[in-house]
Write an enzyme that holds these catalytic residues in place. Structure first.
Site, PDB file in Angstrom:
ATOM      1  N   ASP A  86       3.092  -3.912   7.816  1.00 39.30           N
ATOM      2  CA  ASP A  86       1.800  -3.156   8.114  1.00 39.30           C
ATOM      3  C   ASP A  86       0.886  -4.137   8.150  1.00 39.30           C
ATOM      4  OD1 ASP A  86       0.071  -1.857   6.914  1.00 39.30           O
ATOM      5  OD2 ASP A  86       0.020  -1.778   5.115  1.00 39.30           O
ATOM      6  N   CYS A  97      -4.334   2.664  -4.018  1.00 40.87           N
ATOM      7  CA  CYS A  97      -3.107   2.603  -2.835  1.00 40.87           C
ATOM      8  C   CYS A  97      -2.171   2.120  -3.343  1.00 40.87           C
ATOM      9  CB  CYS A  97      -3.767   3.018  -1.782  1.00 40.87           C
ATOM     10  SG  CYS A  97      -4.460   4.517  -1.583  1.00 40.87           S
ATOM     11  N   HIS A 104       0.966  -1.124   0.257  1.00 42.22           N
ATOM     12  CA  HIS A 104       0.107   0.549   0.430  1.00 42.22           C
ATOM     13  C   HIS A 104       1.281   1.377  -0.088  1.00 42.22           C
ATOM     14  CE1 HIS A 104      -3.069   3.038   1.849  1.00 42.22           C
ATOM     15  NE2 HIS A 104      -3.883   2.087   1.263  1.00 42.22           N
ATOM     16  N   LYS A 160     -10.443  -0.416  10.659  1.00 44.32           N
ATOM     17  CA  LYS A 160     -10.256  -1.269   9.685  1.00 44.32           C
ATOM     18  C   LYS A 160     -11.219  -2.197  10.929  1.00 44.32           C
ATOM     19  CE  LYS A 160      -7.399  -0.127   6.510  1.00 44.32           C
ATOM     20  NZ  LYS A 160      -8.773   0.190   4.876  1.00 44.32           N
ATOM     21  N   GLN A 166      -4.941  -5.067   7.261  1.00 46.43           N
ATOM     22  CA  GLN A 166      -5.300  -5.732   6.701  1.00 46.43           C
ATOM     23  C   GLN A 166      -4.856  -7.555   6.997  1.00 46.43           C
ATOM     24  OE1 GLN A 166      -7.358  -4.668   5.193  1.00 46.43           O
ATOM     25  NE2 GLN A 166      -7.193  -3.062   4.081  1.00 46.43           N
TER      26      GLN A 166
END
Length: 410
Positions: free
Chosen positions: A199, A365, A122, A225, A202
């Site tokens: 990261d 993104c 991303h 999220k 997700q």
């Protein structure tokens, strides 16, 4: 599956936006909806405990401080961090990754050093490293995935060398939905005397993340999220690294002592939390964590696998639809990105909207990944813990109409 659908319908009733909704929400990788418990926790804080925390000695300010630090401990336990001092509240994963790049990267990278990332990142886990590499005279090196969307062990080992000082990688891709073998990559990274930045935007909503078991040096995620409010997130960092890093932002509360000529910094975690903090957001995030943990990740993962496989099976039956990444639904972690022959993703999204189905269209993104895959943009459907078979059926029904709506025959 009928009993399970009833169970999910009961969960869906916990989310007020669905109470009288005439839409099917399948854009959860972008943001999730919020249960009553999150909204009520924030409402209660603002109605009964709101004050500027960490500064006042009066009872209301002390209550606000207690609420804020209690939320930090909840995040610590959620990620299984060793200490609450290792949890820094930020606005979102983007700010968290920028914090690491600007603070650790600026302090420790030197000319000629390398930062190893994947082509799938991303922009939030690419641009901060890209810009700090330019500033420090370092090199950004990209790993490319195989057809399954995975970084192979062989390619990772080949890319590691004594110049690599930082590896930055998403655990789960926001485009392909696949999970990388983070634990193995972290072990190799540390053997190479480099640090690993993860990261988790997700992955944290979909599986139990244990930062100590993973042994990552930093991990960032966004509250919105994980069924929490927007404007709050956290970055985990190993204490010994955070202590060596300079502050990211300067101003109130992050200082210990100030003169006209210089300043000294507050202890962890406050030296990274300049200004008035988002206590209401932290309280909402704590409530979201409690909601998720009450359901349990074993339930969430089992349901996600079940519905992802149902979704993929239905999409495969529709001509001219191409799913990116793995051919197995269980490998997508609720994220399915696709194209349709002859139809622009923006048209797909608009037609979906006419059927009251909410999905995402664009480059997500992740423009370098789009270029790597040979397409400027795609469409993405993404599942949440409240999605039902009915939601997927509505999406599949709309999907079948799209080429006809654009004037194509089958």
């Amino acid at each position: 599956m009928e009993e399970r659908e009833k169970e999910i319908a009961r969960i869906k009733a916990d989310f007020p936006i669905f109470k009288s909704a005439d839409f099917f929400y399948l854009d959860n990788a972008a943001t999730t909806q919020k249960p009553y418990t999150v909204l009520e926790a924030m409402k209660n804080y603002y109605e009964t405990e709101n004050a500027n925390p960490l500064r006042g000695l009066y009872e209301l300010s002390l209550k606000a401080t207690e609420a804020y630090e209690k939320a930090r401990v909840s995040v610590q336990n959620f990620l299984h961090a060793e200490s609450p001092e290792e949890i820094i509240f930020v606005r979102n994963a983007t700010e968290g990754l920028n914090l690491v790049a600007q603070s650790y990267g600026r302090a420790f990278l030197k000319e000629g050093d390398e930062i190893l990332i994947t082509i799938m990142e991303h922009h939030s886990n690419l641009i901060p490293w890209q810009q700090i590499a330019k500033e420090k005279g370092a090199k950004l090196t990209f790993l490319e995935p195989n057809e399954e969307g995975l970084i192979s062990l062989e390619s990772f080992k080949k890319a590691l060398n004594d110049k690599v000082k930082i590896v930055a990688m998403a655990e789960v891709s926001n485009v392909l939905g696949n999970r990388q073998d983070i634990e193995t990559f972290v072990k190799l990274t540390h053997e190479n005397n480099a640090i690993f930045v993860c990261d988790g935007a997700q992955s944290v909503p979909h599986r139990k993340v244990d930062v100590q078991a993973m042994d990552v040096d930093f991990l960032a995620f966004s509250g919105h999220k994980v069924y929490g409010p927007m404007g709050i997130g956290a970055v985990y960092g190993k204490k010994e690294l955070l202590e060596k890093m300079p502050p990211f932002l300067f101003g109130g509360e992050m200082i210990e002592y100030v003169t006209k000529e210089d300043a000294t910094w507050a202890e962890l975690p406050h030296k990274f939390e300049a200004g008035t903090v988002n206590v209401g957001g932290a309280v909402g995030l704590e409530a979201a964590i409690q909601y998720i943990e009450k359901l349990g990740f074993s339930f969430i993962e089992e349901r996600e696998k079940e519905l992802s496989e149902y979704l993929m099976a239905g999409m495969k039956e529709i001509p001219h639809v191409h799913i990116l990444g793995s051919e197995k639904g269980k490998n997508h972690h609720g994220i399915m990105t696709f194209t349709i022959d002859g139809v622009h993703p923006h048209d797909i999204a608009e037609i979906m909207d006419s059927h009251k189905v909410c999905i995402r269209a664009g480059h997500h993104c992740a423009q370098p990944l789009m270029k790597f895959m040979g397409t400027p943009s795609t469409s993405r459907v993404s599942l949440g813990l409240y999605n039902t078979k009915e939601d997927v059926d509505a999406f599949l029904a709309a999907l079948k109409t799209i080429r006809g709506a654009m004037g194509y025959g089958e």
